[in-house]
Design a protein around this motif. Structure first.
Motif, PDB file in Angstrom:
ATOM      1  N   TYR A 110       0.828  -1.212   0.000  1.00 46.03           N
ATOM      2  CA  TYR A 110       0.000   0.000   0.000  1.00 46.03           C
ATOM      3  C   TYR A 110       0.860   1.258   0.000  1.00 46.03           C
ATOM      4  N   HIS A 111       0.375   2.330  -0.661  1.00 46.28           N
ATOM      5  CA  HIS A 111       0.952   3.656  -0.442  1.00 46.28           C
ATOM      6  C   HIS A 111       0.756   3.980   1.037  1.00 46.28           C
ATOM      7  N   LEU A 112       1.609   4.795   1.614  1.00 44.75           N
ATOM      8  CA  LEU A 112       1.423   5.207   3.014  1.00 44.75           C
ATOM      9  C   LEU A 112       0.072   5.883   3.199  1.00 44.75           C
ATOM     10  N   LYS A 113      -0.303   6.737   2.243  1.00 44.60           N
ATOM     11  CA  LYS A 113      -1.571   7.480   2.362  1.00 44.60           C
ATOM     12  C   LYS A 113      -2.787   6.572   2.202  1.00 44.60           C
ATOM     13  N   CYS A 114      -2.629   5.405   1.606  1.00 45.71           N
ATOM     14  CA  CYS A 114      -3.749   4.491   1.370  1.00 45.71           C
ATOM     15  C   CYS A 114      -3.925   3.448   2.469  1.00 45.71           C
ATOM     16  N   PHE A 115      -2.974   3.362   3.382  1.00 51.49           N
ATOM     17  CA  PHE A 115      -3.053   2.363   4.446  1.00 51.49           C
ATOM     18  C   PHE A 115      -3.913   2.955   5.561  1.00 51.49           C
ATOM     19  N   THR A 116      -5.234   2.868   5.378  1.00 57.37           N
ATOM     20  CA  THR A 116      -6.188   3.516   6.276  1.00 57.37           C
ATOM     21  C   THR A 116      -7.251   2.538   6.751  1.00 57.37           C
ATOM     22  N   CYS A 117      -7.881   2.879   7.862  1.00 54.07           N
ATOM     23  CA  CYS A 117      -8.993   2.095   8.402  1.00 54.07           C
ATOM     24  C   CYS A 117     -10.174   2.203   7.447  1.00 54.07           C
ATOM     25  N   ALA A 118     -10.807   1.085   7.149  1.00 55.36           N
ATOM     26  CA  ALA A 118     -11.947   1.063   6.227  1.00 55.36           C
ATOM     27  C   ALA A 118     -13.161   1.791   6.805  1.00 55.36           C
ATOM     28  N   THR A 119     -13.240   1.914   8.121  1.00 55.23           N
ATOM     29  CA  THR A 119     -14.400   2.549   8.752  1.00 55.23           C
ATOM     30  C   THR A 119     -14.202   4.050   8.941  1.00 55.23           C
ATOM     31  N   CYS A 120     -13.158   4.437   9.672  1.00 51.68           N
ATOM     32  CA  CYS A 120     -12.977   5.855  10.015  1.00 51.68           C
ATOM     33  C   CYS A 120     -12.040   6.586   9.058  1.00 51.68           C
ATOM     34  N   ARG A 121     -11.348   5.867   8.181  1.00 50.49           N
ATOM     35  CA  ARG A 121     -10.422   6.410   7.193  1.00 50.49           C
ATOM     36  C   ARG A 121      -9.176   7.056   7.789  1.00 50.49           C
ATOM     37  N   ASN A 122      -8.932   6.840   9.087  1.00 44.69           N
ATOM     38  CA  ASN A 122      -7.696   7.344   9.686  1.00 44.69           C
ATOM     39  C   ASN A 122      -6.521   6.556   9.152  1.00 44.69           C
ATOM     40  N   ARG A 123      -5.442   7.267   8.869  1.00 50.25           N
ATOM     41  CA  ARG A 123      -4.239   6.633   8.358  1.00 50.25           C
ATOM     42  C   ARG A 123      -3.527   5.915   9.503  1.00 50.25           C
ATOM     43  N   LEU A 124      -3.089   4.700   9.232  1.00 47.60           N
ATOM     44  CA  LEU A 124      -2.348   3.924  10.218  1.00 47.60           C
ATOM     45  C   LEU A 124      -0.859   4.183  10.015  1.00 47.60           C
ATOM     46  N   VAL A 125      -0.162   4.345  11.107  1.00 47.89           N
ATOM     47  CA  VAL A 125       1.267   4.645  11.058  1.00 47.89           C
ATOM     48  C   VAL A 125       2.015   3.575  11.842  1.00 47.89           C
ATOM     49  N   PRO A 126       3.329   3.484  11.661  1.00 50.02           N
ATOM     50  CA  PRO A 126       4.094   2.490  12.419  1.00 50.02           C
ATOM     51  C   PRO A 126       3.810   2.611  13.914  1.00 50.02           C
ATOM     52  N   GLY A 127       3.556   1.458  14.543  1.00 48.66           N
ATOM     53  CA  GLY A 127       3.226   1.402  15.957  1.00 48.66           C
ATOM     54  C   GLY A 127       1.742   1.208  16.215  1.00 48.66           C
ATOM     55  N   ASP A 128       0.890   1.569  15.234  1.00 51.50           N
ATOM     56  CA  ASP A 128      -0.556   1.385  15.391  1.00 51.50           C
ATOM     57  C   ASP A 128      -0.907  -0.090  15.252  1.00 51.50           C
ATOM     58  N   ARG A 129      -1.831  -0.552  16.092  1.00 51.53           N
ATOM     59  CA  ARG A 129      -2.365  -1.903  15.941  1.00 51.53           C
ATOM     60  C   ARG A 129      -3.490  -1.838  14.925  1.00 51.53           C
ATOM     61  N   PHE A 130      -3.588  -2.902  14.126  1.00 48.93           N
ATOM     62  CA  PHE A 130      -4.675  -2.954  13.150  1.00 48.93           C
ATOM     63  C   PHE A 130      -5.130  -4.396  12.989  1.00 48.93           C
ATOM     64  N   HIS A 131      -6.257  -4.555  12.349  1.00 48.16           N
ATOM     65  CA  HIS A 131      -6.829  -5.868  12.073  1.00 48.16           C
ATOM     66  C   HIS A 131      -7.035  -5.974  10.573  1.00 48.16           C
ATOM     67  N   TYR A 132      -6.656  -7.111  10.038  1.00 47.61           N
ATOM     68  CA  TYR A 132      -6.788  -7.369   8.604  1.00 47.61           C
ATOM     69  C   TYR A 132      -7.812  -8.489   8.468  1.00 47.61           C
ATOM     70  N   ILE A 133      -9.008  -8.136   7.992  1.00 50.42           N
ATOM     71  CA  ILE A 133     -10.108  -9.088   7.944  1.00 50.42           C
ATOM     72  C   ILE A 133     -10.647  -9.171   6.515  1.00 50.42           C
ATOM     73  N   ASN A 134     -10.537 -10.341   5.934  1.00 53.03           N
ATOM     74  CA  ASN A 134     -11.012 -10.559   4.556  1.00 53.03           C
ATOM     75  C   ASN A 134     -10.506  -9.494   3.592  1.00 53.03           C
ATOM     76  N   GLY A 135      -9.245  -9.137   3.713  1.00 50.87           N
ATOM     77  CA  GLY A 135      -8.645  -8.166   2.806  1.00 50.87           C
ATOM     78  C   GLY A 135      -8.928  -6.716   3.144  1.00 50.87           C
ATOM     79  N   THR A 136      -9.546  -6.457   4.290  1.00 51.55           N
ATOM     80  CA  THR A 136      -9.886  -5.092   4.685  1.00 51.55           C
ATOM     81  C   THR A 136      -9.136  -4.734   5.963  1.00 51.55           C
ATOM     82  N   ILE A 137      -8.657  -3.497   6.032  1.00 56.06           N
ATOM     83  CA  ILE A 137      -7.881  -3.028   7.176  1.00 56.06           C
ATOM     84  C   ILE A 137      -8.787  -2.235   8.106  1.00 56.06           C
TER      85      ILE A 137
END
Length: 168
Positions: A110-137
């Motif tokens: 992903y581009h850095l600007k595109c690595f975002t939460c599918a719900t709130c659209r906040n950009r995830l940065v190094p150190g953030d926890r995330f969940h990858y579910i069925n291809g969605t972040i």
């Protein structure tokens, strides 16, 4: 995971005419006394020694561009094969320049600007926890099943694969 992709934009060919200091080849360690030498990645090379670590193509003849990653020197084709997949962002589908920093999740790039939460659209940065579910972040707060905690009711899909990950 953040990975840097470093493109060394040029493989400069220089004459080693008289008056130049004695140079050692970064590839073989030998003295460069050839008429021409290459300068790439802040080091000097015999034209025969600057090679792709995978296909052994001589990069001074093959192209004026080489890539360096994981201690390897690569031609463009092998770099894309090993690290770039299609060379396109998994979110927007646009090309990712070789010199751009990227985010990776489950084999997708992903581009850095595109690595975002599918719900709130906040950009995830190094150190953030995330969940990858069925291809969605999803960010930590918006992950499916965390609706009671985050205020965003999102039902869990019955066949979803949930993996907790941390952006490193």
């Amino acid at each position: 995971m953040v990975n840097s992709r470093v493109e060394v934009p040029t493989v400069a060919m220089m004459g080693s005419g008289s008056g130049t200091a004695c140079r050692s080849c970064a590839g073989c360690g030998g003295r460069i006394s050839d008429r021409f030498l290459l300068f790439s990645m802040e080091r000097y090379w015999h034209t025969r020694c600057l090679k792709c670590s995978c296909c052994q193509a001589q990069l001074g003849e093959y192209s004026s561009t080489c890539y360096s990653k994981g201690g390897m020197i690569l031609c463009k084709n092998d770099y894309i094969r090993l690290y770039g997949h299609s060379g396109a962002c998994s979110a927007c589908g646009q090309s990712i320049p070789a010199s751009e920093m990227v985010m990776r999740a489950q084999g997708n790039v992903y581009h850095l600007k595109c690595f975002t939460c599918a719900t709130c659209r906040n950009r995830l940065v190094p150190g953030d926890r995330f969940h990858y579910i069925n291809g969605t972040i999803f960010c930590e707060h918006d992950r499916p099943g965390a609706g009671l905690l985050s205020g965003h009711p999102t039902p869990i899909q019955p066949n979803s694969i949930m993996s907790d990950q941390k952006v490193c």
